[in-house]
Design a protein around this motif. Structure first.
Motif, PDB file in Angstrom:
ATOM      1  N   ILE A 177       5.406 -19.764 -53.040  1.00 28.66           N
ATOM      2  CA  ILE A 177       6.585 -19.100 -52.468  1.00 28.66           C
ATOM      3  C   ILE A 177       7.228 -20.038 -51.467  1.00 28.66           C
ATOM      4  CG2 ILE A 177       7.405 -17.175 -51.064  1.00 28.66           C
ATOM      5  CD1 ILE A 177       5.177 -15.460 -52.235  1.00 28.66           C
ATOM      6  N   ASP A 178       8.517 -20.287 -51.656  1.00 28.40           N
ATOM      7  CA  ASP A 178       9.275 -21.166 -50.778  1.00 28.40           C
ATOM      8  C   ASP A 178      10.542 -20.426 -50.348  1.00 28.40           C
ATOM      9  OD1 ASP A 178      10.460 -23.208 -49.417  1.00 28.40           O
ATOM     10  OD2 ASP A 178      10.853 -24.477 -51.170  1.00 28.40           O
ATOM     11  N   GLY A 179      10.441 -19.665 -49.252  1.00 29.24           N
ATOM     12  CA  GLY A 179      11.568 -18.859 -48.812  1.00 29.24           C
ATOM     13  C   GLY A 179      11.889 -17.780 -49.828  1.00 29.24           C
ATOM     14  N   ASP A 180      13.122 -17.802 -50.338  1.00 30.85           N
ATOM     15  CA  ASP A 180      13.554 -16.805 -51.319  1.00 30.85           C
ATOM     16  C   ASP A 180      13.312 -17.275 -52.746  1.00 30.85           C
ATOM     17  OD1 ASP A 180      14.688 -14.333 -52.077  1.00 30.85           O
ATOM     18  OD2 ASP A 180      16.674 -15.251 -52.355  1.00 30.85           O
ATOM     19  N   TRP A 181      12.502 -18.312 -52.912  1.00 29.85           N
ATOM     20  CA  TRP A 181      12.272 -18.859 -54.244  1.00 29.85           C
ATOM     21  C   TRP A 181      10.785 -18.887 -54.569  1.00 29.85           C
ATOM     22  CZ3 TRP A 181      16.404 -19.886 -57.329  1.00 29.85           C
ATOM     23  CH2 TRP A 181      17.648 -19.986 -56.699  1.00 29.85           C
ATOM     24  N   LEU A 182      10.475 -18.637 -55.833  1.00 31.47           N
ATOM     25  CA  LEU A 182       9.114 -18.809 -56.332  1.00 31.47           C
ATOM     26  C   LEU A 182       9.130 -19.972 -57.302  1.00 31.47           C
ATOM     27  CD1 LEU A 182       6.185 -17.607 -56.422  1.00 31.47           C
ATOM     28  CD2 LEU A 182       6.889 -16.507 -58.563  1.00 31.47           C
ATOM     29  N   LYS A 183       8.219 -20.917 -57.102  1.00 30.04           N
ATOM     30  CA  LYS A 183       8.128 -22.072 -57.985  1.00 30.04           C
ATOM     31  C   LYS A 183       6.657 -22.320 -58.313  1.00 30.04           C
ATOM     32  CE  LYS A 183       8.277 -25.207 -53.992  1.00 30.04           C
ATOM     33  NZ  LYS A 183       9.003 -26.323 -53.346  1.00 30.04           N
ATOM     34  N   ALA A 184       6.382 -23.394 -59.040  1.00 34.62           N
ATOM     35  CA  ALA A 184       5.009 -23.738 -59.382  1.00 34.62           C
ATOM     36  C   ALA A 184       4.636 -25.062 -58.733  1.00 34.62           C
ATOM     37  CB  ALA A 184       4.840 -23.816 -60.903  1.00 34.62           C
TER      38      ALA A 184
END
Length: 482
Positions: free
Chosen positions: A100-107
């Protein structure tokens, strides 16, 4: 892995967390399909697997909604497996590590699989819910969408009874998709003749640091194609002095813009070769100063002892690579800002006696796609290669009078007090193939905001998932009567 339990809507995110925990790259989605079927059995839902492996799950209408039309919710099970150069991730055995990076979900330096895992999770969340008003539902989860649309090609008529299909594979919240490009694969085999090496030093030239991306939705962004840049590099080196080519390998998927490529070469002077590459790197960086700030060309000495391509094979191959159509061929003359026709020189692999090249050609117009096919075929046939076109899938022709498209627009306006954009996407959605077996289906495609799919930079906007979920739930409530 990130803790997704605190995100909303919680049911959707819990399913996505489970999806990420089960490896499901294209051609290897059986474990996830089996898990879904086991879950459906536990929920006492009616399900089946068709002849090609698609999963179809049915749910009766909610109380008081029996009179509504049957809706097909659709997603694909597989994900694109792409990872960073330094990643040791094994897509066939390892779970996706989410961040989780702020309002973003990444891998963690891999594709996330939000394409189309979020859509799949939303379908399962609707099936699991007991507080959503909806008519009869059929959930269609197709296999192998990313690597050949095998599931959509194999879907037989008579399996589905729904009159409306909601595809969940779009990647921009606030946009409603009512059409998509068709596509075809160009499979090229170029024969090579080898001879003993004459030059003393062997080395590997690597083009890297590129951003890659989806060969449909990102093709207009002007990003570097590692295969084309490596071809330019080898062409320039041949013009400047003695160089021998052992192998050329780049890209891994036809539908992903290649991020890296490498060639094993032999040369007379490694220091001189490094100087030439430094000059070329500066040229490429200047051309791609905005789109590819991390572009690099590296030289690594090796002890490779393989025979090299003779000069005729080297020259002809590199000239054909230079001439191969790549990138945007034309922008739509009817829809502002939408790519009409494109080609992605996606994968190059070298064997002992031939080099294989794989391109994916897309277009909203069949005749324009055919023209690009013919241009690429002509280039390689003149070079002495064999060319086979395969996997052709139709585009989804826009229907501006679509009732469900109008309904989605109305629901969106009511709940977000804003006008959604009605769009056609340059990526290939499965809707065009569904029309073959179900010509009367009224279809629309929606989804959350997903950036940079088909690359390790893939990420999904968390807040957009909540908006997408609201739209989907409210849309199911608003489905008209039979």
């Amino acid at each position: 892995m990130a803790n997704l339990s605190t995100l909303q809507p919680s049911a959707l995110w819990q399913f996505f967390e489970s999806i990420c925990s089960i490896p499901h790259p294209s051609k290897h989605e059986e474990a996830l399909a089996t898990w879904i079927c086991q879950w459906a059995t536990e929920q006492k839902l009616d399900w089946q697997r068709d002849e090609v492996g698609n999963v179809i799950i049915r749910k009766a209408a909610a109380a008081g909604c029996e009179h509504l039309q049957t809706v097909v919710l659709q997603a694909h099970i597989d994900m694109v497996p792409q990872k960073g150069v330094s990643s040791s991730h094994n897509f066939e055995t390892d779970p996706i590590e989410t961040v989780i990076d702020g309002d973003w979900l990444k891998a963690n330096d891999t594709t996330l699989g939000a394409d189309n895992g979020i859509g799949m999770a939303s379908c399962l969340a609707v099936l699991a819910a007991d507080d959503i008003a909806h008519g009869p539902l059929e959930v269609l989860l197709t296999i192998d969408e990313e690597a050949g649309m095998t599931g959509a090609f194999g879907l037989q008529s008579g399996v589905l009874t729904g009159t409306i299909l909601i595809n969940t594979d779009s990647e921009q919240e606030g946009e409603i998709y009512m059409g998509c490009a068709g596509g075809i694969d160009a499979n090229i085999s170029f024969p090579i003749t080898r001879e003993p090496a004459q030059l003393p030093h062997a080395a590997t030239i690597t083009i890297g640091g590129l951003r890659g991306g989806h060969s449909g939705v990102d093709i207009h962004l002007g990003r570097g194609n590692a295969n084309k840049l490596l071809a330019r590099t080898l062409f320039a080196l041949q013009q400047q002095g003695d160089i021998e080519l052992v192998s050329f390998n780049g890209g891994s998927l036809r539908n992903a813009i290649p991020r890296d490529a490498n060639a094993i070469v032999r040369c007379a002077d490694l220091a001189a070769l490094q100087q030439q590459l430094t000059t070329l790197e500066a040229i490429f960086r200047n051309e791609l100063v905005v789109s590819e700030p991390n572009l690099s060309i590296t030289l690594t000495e090796t002890d490779d002892q393989q025979a090299v391509l003779n000069q005729a094979s080297y020259t002809t191959f590199i000239q054909a690579m230079m001439a191969t159509a790549n990138g945007v061929m034309a922008m739509s003359q009817q829809i502002d800002g939408v790519t009409e026709t494109s080609s992605n020189l996606g994968v190059v692999t070298t064997a002992d006696d031939h080099i294989k090249v794989l391109c994916l050609i897309r277009s909203l117009i069949d005749s324009a796609r055919l023209h690009t096919e013919q241009a690429i075929s002509s280039t390689w046939l003149l070079a002495g290669a064999s060319v086979e076109m395969s996997g052709c899938y139709p585009g989804w022709a826009p229907n501006p009078d679509s009732p469900v498209m109008g309904l989605v627009r109305q629901v969106y306006q009511q709940h977000f007090d804003d006008e959604p954009k009605i769009m056609v996407i340059h990526a290939g959605l499965e809707c065009g193939l569904f029309k073959t077996s179900y010509p009367d289906l009224d279809m629309v495609s929606i989804g959350p905001t997903i950036k940079f799919p088909h690359s390790p930079d893939e990420k999904v906007q968390i807040s957009s998932v909540a908006n997408y979920w609201t739209l989907l739930v409210e849309l199911l409530k608003a489905i008209p009567a039979k």
